[in-house]
Design a protein around this motif. Structure first.
Motif, PDB file in Angstrom:
ATOM      1  N   VAL A  64       0.870  -1.173   0.000  1.00  0.00           N
ATOM      2  CA  VAL A  64       0.000   0.000   0.000  1.00  0.00           C
ATOM      3  C   VAL A  64       0.907   1.223   0.000  1.00  0.00           C
ATOM      4  O   VAL A  64       1.818   1.319   0.827  1.00  0.00           O
ATOM      5  CB  VAL A  64      -0.912   0.018   1.252  1.00  0.00           C
ATOM      6  N   TYR A  67       0.060   7.437   1.253  1.00  0.00           N
ATOM      7  CA  TYR A  67      -0.881   8.396   0.677  1.00  0.00           C
ATOM      8  C   TYR A  67      -0.535   9.802   1.138  1.00  0.00           C
ATOM      9  O   TYR A  67       0.090   9.999   2.182  1.00  0.00           O
ATOM     10  CB  TYR A  67      -2.316   8.046   1.081  1.00  0.00           C
ATOM     11  N   MET A  71      -5.558   8.277   6.313  1.00  0.00           N
ATOM     12  CA  MET A  71      -6.617   7.356   5.895  1.00  0.00           C
ATOM     13  C   MET A  71      -7.791   7.498   6.863  1.00  0.00           C
ATOM     14  O   MET A  71      -7.898   6.749   7.837  1.00  0.00           O
ATOM     15  CB  MET A  71      -6.096   5.915   5.901  1.00  0.00           C
ATOM     16  N   GLU A  75     -14.390   7.299   2.132  1.00  0.00           N
ATOM     17  CA  GLU A  75     -13.748   7.484   0.829  1.00  0.00           C
ATOM     18  C   GLU A  75     -12.300   6.962   0.846  1.00  0.00           C
ATOM     19  O   GLU A  75     -11.858   6.276  -0.074  1.00  0.00           O
ATOM     20  CB  GLU A  75     -13.766   8.969   0.455  1.00  0.00           C
ATOM     21  N   ALA A  76     -11.584   7.257   1.929  1.00  0.00           N
ATOM     22  CA  ALA A  76     -10.203   6.784   2.055  1.00  0.00           C
ATOM     23  C   ALA A  76     -10.168   5.257   2.182  1.00  0.00           C
ATOM     24  O   ALA A  76      -9.298   4.599   1.593  1.00  0.00           O
ATOM     25  CB  ALA A  76      -9.534   7.440   3.257  1.00  0.00           C
ATOM     26  N   GLU A  78     -12.356   3.179   0.976  1.00  0.00           N
ATOM     27  CA  GLU A  78     -12.695   2.636  -0.344  1.00  0.00           C
ATOM     28  C   GLU A  78     -11.457   2.638  -1.245  1.00  0.00           C
ATOM     29  O   GLU A  78     -11.193   1.676  -1.968  1.00  0.00           O
ATOM     30  CB  GLU A  78     -13.821   3.472  -0.978  1.00  0.00           C
ATOM     31  N   ARG A  79     -10.672   3.704  -1.170  1.00  0.00           N
ATOM     32  CA  ARG A  79      -9.434   3.798  -1.952  1.00  0.00           C
ATOM     33  C   ARG A  79      -8.441   2.707  -1.515  1.00  0.00           C
ATOM     34  O   ARG A  79      -7.797   2.061  -2.349  1.00  0.00           O
ATOM     35  CB  ARG A  79      -8.829   5.184  -1.761  1.00  0.00           C
ATOM     36  N   LEU A  80      -8.337   2.482  -0.211  1.00  0.00           N
ATOM     37  CA  LEU A  80      -7.465   1.439   0.312  1.00  0.00           C
ATOM     38  C   LEU A  80      -7.944   0.065  -0.171  1.00  0.00           C
ATOM     39  O   LEU A  80      -7.139  -0.771  -0.579  1.00  0.00           O
ATOM     40  CB  LEU A  80      -7.428   1.483   1.838  1.00  0.00           C
ATOM     41  N   LYS A  81      -9.247  -0.163  -0.130  1.00  0.00           N
ATOM     42  CA  LYS A  81      -9.813  -1.438  -0.603  1.00  0.00           C
ATOM     43  C   LYS A  81      -9.457  -1.657  -2.073  1.00  0.00           C
ATOM     44  O   LYS A  81      -9.046  -2.738  -2.466  1.00  0.00           O
ATOM     45  CB  LYS A  81     -11.331  -1.450  -0.426  1.00  0.00           C
ATOM     46  N   GLU A  82      -9.578  -0.628  -2.879  1.00  0.00           N
ATOM     47  CA  GLU A  82      -9.241  -0.746  -4.304  1.00  0.00           C
ATOM     48  C   GLU A  82      -7.761  -1.053  -4.499  1.00  0.00           C
ATOM     49  O   GLU A  82      -7.394  -1.852  -5.357  1.00  0.00           O
ATOM     50  CB  GLU A  82      -9.628   0.529  -5.062  1.00  0.00           C
ATOM     51  N   THR A  83      -6.926  -0.417  -3.704  1.00  0.00           N
ATOM     52  CA  THR A  83      -5.482  -0.650  -3.802  1.00  0.00           C
ATOM     53  C   THR A  83      -5.139  -2.088  -3.448  1.00  0.00           C
ATOM     54  O   THR A  83      -4.361  -2.741  -4.148  1.00  0.00           O
ATOM     55  CB  THR A  83      -4.717   0.304  -2.859  1.00  0.00           C
TER      56      THR A  83
END
Length: 175
Positions: A64, A67, A71, A75-76, A78-83
């Motif tokens: 990861v 950023y 975090m 929204e943050a 969700e971004r971590l999940k996508e990563t």
């Protein structure tokens, strides 16, 4: 220091038969950061990243990035999940390791306990009745032995590829 603590935590989890199926290395400085101030940081981090992959092998390692903001919030996350997972199912098991197994070879038994990164001289063993006590520093686990081992005595142990292999013999010393 963090890598060593993580390795210890992984070994202790294995001692208690809690499986680890993936390692997450976080706060990796992204390639797009080219500021000379971070050059040394990135070089050191590259060495640590390799160390993580080497020490935790065969566990998969996901990284990861660091950023530009904390975090916090949905929204943050969700971004971590996508990563981490993109289109993968995060509930899947990424790696399955047998942390405890009984092996019989030619009328001899051994109990094999997965203890990655632990040196044999750090392990203390004792048996009382049908329980085997395994102690590593302040961590201790009492294992109720399977019937095949309960009447036997531990007669030696060795570390072999991250497994503590404990040999058992009959009380008379013959198996």
């Amino acid at each position: 220091m963090v890598i060593k603590e993580s390795l210890r935590a992984h070994a202790y989890l294995c001692l208690y038969n809690v499986a680890t199926d993936m390692v997450v290395a976080n706060r990796i400085i992204p390639d797009e950061v080219t500021d000379p101030f971070f050059k040394r940081w990135k070089e050191n981090q590259q060495q640590y990243r390799q160390e993580i992959h080497d020490n935790f092998h065969p566990l998969p390692v996901k990284e990861v990035p660091l950023y530009s903001e904390e975090m916090c919030g949905m929204e943050a996350l969700e971004r971590l999940k996508e990563t981490l997972y993109a289109d993968e199912d995060p509930a899947q098991v990424y790696y399955k390791e047998t942390t405890l197994r009984v092996v019989q070879e030619a009328n001899q038994y051994s109990l094999e306990v997965y203890l990655p990164g632990i040196a044999k001289d750090k392990v203390e063993l004792s048996k009382s009745g049908d329980e085997l006590n395994i102690r590593i520093g302040n961590h201790r686990r009492n294992l109720v032995l399977p019937q095949a081992l309960a009447a036997l005595q531990p007669s030696g142990a060795k570390m072999d590829e991250d497994y503590l292999k404990i040999k058992f013999v009959t009380l008379a010393g013959k198996n």
